[in-house]
Scaffold this motif. Structure first.
Motif, short mmCIF file in Angstrom:
data_model
loop_
_atom_site.label_atom_id
_atom_site.label_comp_id
_atom_site.label_asym_id
_atom_site.label_seq_id
_atom_site.Cartn_x
_atom_site.Cartn_y
_atom_site.Cartn_z
N UNK A 282 1.53 13.27 4.62
CA UNK A 282 2.82 12.58 4.59
C UNK A 282 3.39 12.53 6.00
N UNK A 283 4.08 11.44 6.31
CA UNK A 283 4.59 11.22 7.66
C UNK A 283 5.98 10.59 7.51
N UNK A 284 6.99 11.44 7.46
CA UNK A 284 8.37 11.04 7.17
C UNK A 284 9.16 11.06 8.47
N UNK A 285 9.52 9.87 8.95
CA UNK A 285 10.25 9.77 10.23
C UNK A 285 11.60 9.12 9.97
N UNK A 442 0.44 8.50 4.96
CA UNK A 442 1.48 7.73 4.27
C UNK A 442 2.74 7.82 5.12
N UNK A 443 3.08 6.71 5.78
CA UNK A 443 4.19 6.68 6.73
C UNK A 443 5.42 6.04 6.09
N UNK A 444 6.52 6.77 6.10
CA UNK A 444 7.75 6.26 5.50
C UNK A 444 8.95 6.80 6.25
N UNK A 451 6.14 3.82 13.78
CA UNK A 451 5.33 4.77 14.54
C UNK A 451 3.97 5.02 13.90
N UNK A 452 3.88 4.93 12.57
CA UNK A 452 2.67 5.29 11.85
C UNK A 452 1.40 4.62 12.34
N UNK A 466 1.68 2.11 4.40
CA UNK A 466 3.13 1.87 4.44
C UNK A 466 3.55 1.52 3.01
N UNK A 467 4.17 2.44 2.28
CA UNK A 467 4.51 2.16 0.88
C UNK A 467 5.62 1.13 0.76
N UNK A 468 5.80 0.61 -0.43
CA UNK A 468 6.93 -0.28 -0.68
C UNK A 468 8.22 0.51 -0.49
#
Length: 678
Positions: A282-285, A442-444, A451-452, A466-468
């Motif tokens: 997971x990649x939460x920015x 998973x970048x969100x 950035x992802x 890149x999720x909805x």
């Protein structure tokens, strides 16, 4: 209707799920640091439906976390064993890793001043036997001093070996509440029943430190929701995943301290399950911080002891790595050296481009200068931004000091951001024997799509997803979570043929406590699931691994599971006997989750709306990027970069050596040109 709201450092994200139409809608508003409840209500006001139609409201907040980091919690008192009042100074007699070679390191001031730490006579030994009774008069005297003379409104309680026998802590809590009914009390046995005197003490103190603040916030939020017509259930996210009812959260506020990032991990877990992705990061920015976590075989990494600003807490949390890097991270020069973060412009004044008084360039400002963001459609056109202010801030604060062009200054800002980001990701992959190239990222978050894909290039990752609704994905993840709670108890017993006789009573006691929590949350008996785990380790080892357990499991089966887990985690196993460190019981009640809508396969090719000059990290040049509207992309569409895919709350940047494909859920799968995306 069901609504989830996530408060971040810069924005409040809200998602609404309509069970009848299975539709998802979202809204964002700026965080209001002076009054966080107002920011929540502003986000909710963007929905057309009345709150009276809402059945469940799920919430994640970093209010408690920020109070600890900024040292803005309550004045706390501590009641402990006589002679052990200096536990905060003694600690573990260790220096934090990052200060290992700093000869001038000085520990920060303790959260509880020495004059507010009082010892009372009474002692339990390591076997849970009472050596001397608790002195009730000393408890009343300590309470009178702290409350009446010192004005303390929150007290932590921690006694030696209370994890074996909680009678002294329970009696102290009872006596204090009888004398001072409105007093906030945090007893260590209500939060952790694991050994470790310093860790349990700090857990109780941290809970007491944020309890009045978070309690007041949750109470006021509940009142404002009711005024707006809401009459359903309020649930608060737990730091280790899952949610709990409002009343339970008020009783243990520390369990919510990392509730914001937990929502995004829960959402990623759901995606990994329905897509059958075995390895995910997971990649939460957001605007202030960047959080990442590994998910293996749909299970996020978890720990039962974490640190906030080097302060330990014994609670179940996701194993998250956090760095101070986000859309609002400030870039500055010090002695001709460019630095990015951890300081953030936050919601007030925000990046320079907001025109709200911010003069320092941020990641957002650099993205505008590089051509990645459309100033006319920032936040769906709801927020007017000024690219000329971004360029002015970059030039005055960076370019003129370093003798660089504005474009080169901004690319260096992103390069430094990449170095920090890659370092965090390596900590949770390469340093644990995991190959990041085997993972999907998973970048969100608002800045995750920005950035992802660049991170994907830097680390040669398989796919960047890149999720909805990426800007509100953490809030969406809160709708995908079950009601959960977890209990633990240290036992320290050998894993031999008689092991069950030593843990049976402990497990039954924890199951009773689990059902009491379910009763408090009105969970039907038929919806309750309670599972147990054993924390096993080699004899003489300090650290342990959690192993699944069912009544009647033979010793050989448990040892085999442990050997496999040890090999996977540490790269080796040994021919040694095992022991049980702790027993854990997790209880959860599954709730109906919204199904992500699927797209029909498109028979058309993706059509660009036009082009915009932007910097391409693949070629190292400013070049035309095709511009796509994400709302117009259909399942099966595939196209190559360079491209900017715009949506209301974020923008995905695809470089010239990358290709993007749209899956059946409308997710963007970004991979290397000629590589695979599924």
């Amino acid at each position: 209707m069901r609504i989830a709201v996530d408060i971040g450092g810069t924005y409040v994200d809200a998602v609404k799920f309509d069970e009848a139409s299975t539709s998802l809608t979202f809204n964002k508003s700026q965080t209001t640091p002076a009054d966080p409840v107002q920011g929540v209500m502003n986000a909710l006001s963007g929905f057309e439906s009345d709150l009276s139609e809402t059945e469940i409201f799920v919430h994640g907040t970093t209010l408690g976390l920020n109070a600890i980091l900024q040292r803005k919690g309550a004045n706390v008192g501590l009641i402990t064993n006589l002679g052990f009042e200096d536990i905060l100074e003694v600690g573990r007699a260790a220096v934090p890793d990052r200060f290992m070679y700093d000869y001038y390191y000085a520990p920060p001031a303790p959260l509880v001043k020495r004059k507010f730490r009082l010892g009372v006579p009474g002692r339990i030994n390591a076997y849970g036997e009472e050596l001397s009774q608790i002195d009730k008069s000393a408890i009343l005297k300590a309470g009178k001093y702290l409350v009446e003379e010192c004005g303390i409104n929150s007290i932590a309680i921690c006694f030696l070996h209370s994890y074996r026998n909680p009678v002294h802590e329970n009696e102290t809590k009872r006596i204090l509440l009888e004398a001072y009914p409105k007093l906030s009390i945090s007893a260590s046995v209500d939060l952790s029943r694991e050994y470790g005197e310093y860790e349990r003490t700090m857990t109780a103190i941290l809970d007491a430190y944020i309890s009045p603040i978070l309690g007041d916030y949750l109470e006021r939020l509940d009142q404002e929701l009711q005024k707006a017509g809401f009459s359903g259930k309020v649930q608060i996210m737990r730091s280790g995943g899952g949610a709990m009812e409002l009343g339970v959260a008020k009783g243990a506020p520390l369990l919510t301290v990392l509730s914001g990032p937990a929502g995004g991990i829960s959402g990623a877990k759901y995606l990994a399950t329905i897509k059958n992705w075995p390895r995910v990061i997971t990649f939460d920015v957001g605007g202030t911080s960047l959080d990442c976590c590994v998910i293996l075989n749909t299970e996020p990494g978890g720990v039962h002891e974490a640190f906030i600003d080097d302060l330990p807490m014994q609670i179940p949390v996701f194993d998250i790595r956090t760095i101070g890097a986000g859309g609002g991270s400030i870039a500055k020069t010090m002695d001709q050296i460019l630095q990015v973060g951890p300081e953030s412009a936050g919601a007030v004044p925000g990046p320079a481009c907001y025109g709200a008084g911010g003069e320092d360039p941020t990641i957002t400002d650099a993205a505008l200068v590089l051509g990645y963001l459309d100033p006319e459609k920032f936040l769906g056109g709801k927020l007017k931004v000024y690219p000329e202010l971004s360029q002015k801030a970059v030039r005055e604060k960076i370019s003129n000091h370093l003798g660089l062009s504005d474009i080169r200054s901004c690319t260096r800002i992103f390069e430094i951001l990449m170095a920090k980001t890659v370092g965090a990701l390596k900590q949770i992959t390469i340093e644990r024997g995991l190959d990041p190239r085997e993972f999907k990222l998973i970048a969100f978050g608002g800045a995750g799509p920005l950035i992802g894909p660049l991170v994907g290039r830097e680390m040669n990752l398989e796919t960047v997803v890149i999720p909805a609704l990426p800007g509100t994905f953490s809030a969406l993840g809160m709708l995908m979570t079950d009601l959960e709670y977890e209990f633990s108890n240290t036992v320290l017993k050998p894993l031999d043929e008689n092991y069950e006789s030593s843990i049976r009573e402990v497990i039954e006691e924890m199951k009773i406590r689990a059902n009491q929590v379910f009763d408090q949350q009105n969970v039907p008996v038929e919806n309750r699931v309670i599972v147990a785990k054993l924390d096993l380790r080699y004899r003489g080892q300090e650290h342990y691994l959690g192993i699944d357990y069912q009544a009647g499991d033979p010793v050989a089966a448990l040892e085999q599971r442990f050997q496999v887990a040890h090999q996977d985690r540490h790269g080796h196993s040994m021919d040694e006997r095992c022991e049980i460190a702790s027993v854990r019981v997790k209880c959860f009640a599954q709730v109906q989750k919204p199904e992500l809508p699927k797209l029909n396969r498109s028979a058309h090719e993706a059509q660009a709306m036009g082009t915009r000059e932007a910097y391409d990290f693949a070629s190292g040049e400013v070049t035309p990027f095709n511009i796509y509207d994400r709302d117009l992309l259909g399942y099966g569409m595939k196209f190559e970069g360079p491209a900017v895919i715009q949506e209301s709350a974020s923008a995905t940047i695809v470089f010239s050596d990358q290709v993007v494909e749209v899956d059946e859920y409308g997710q963007l799968l970004v991979s290397k040109s000629g590589g695979k995306s599924e």
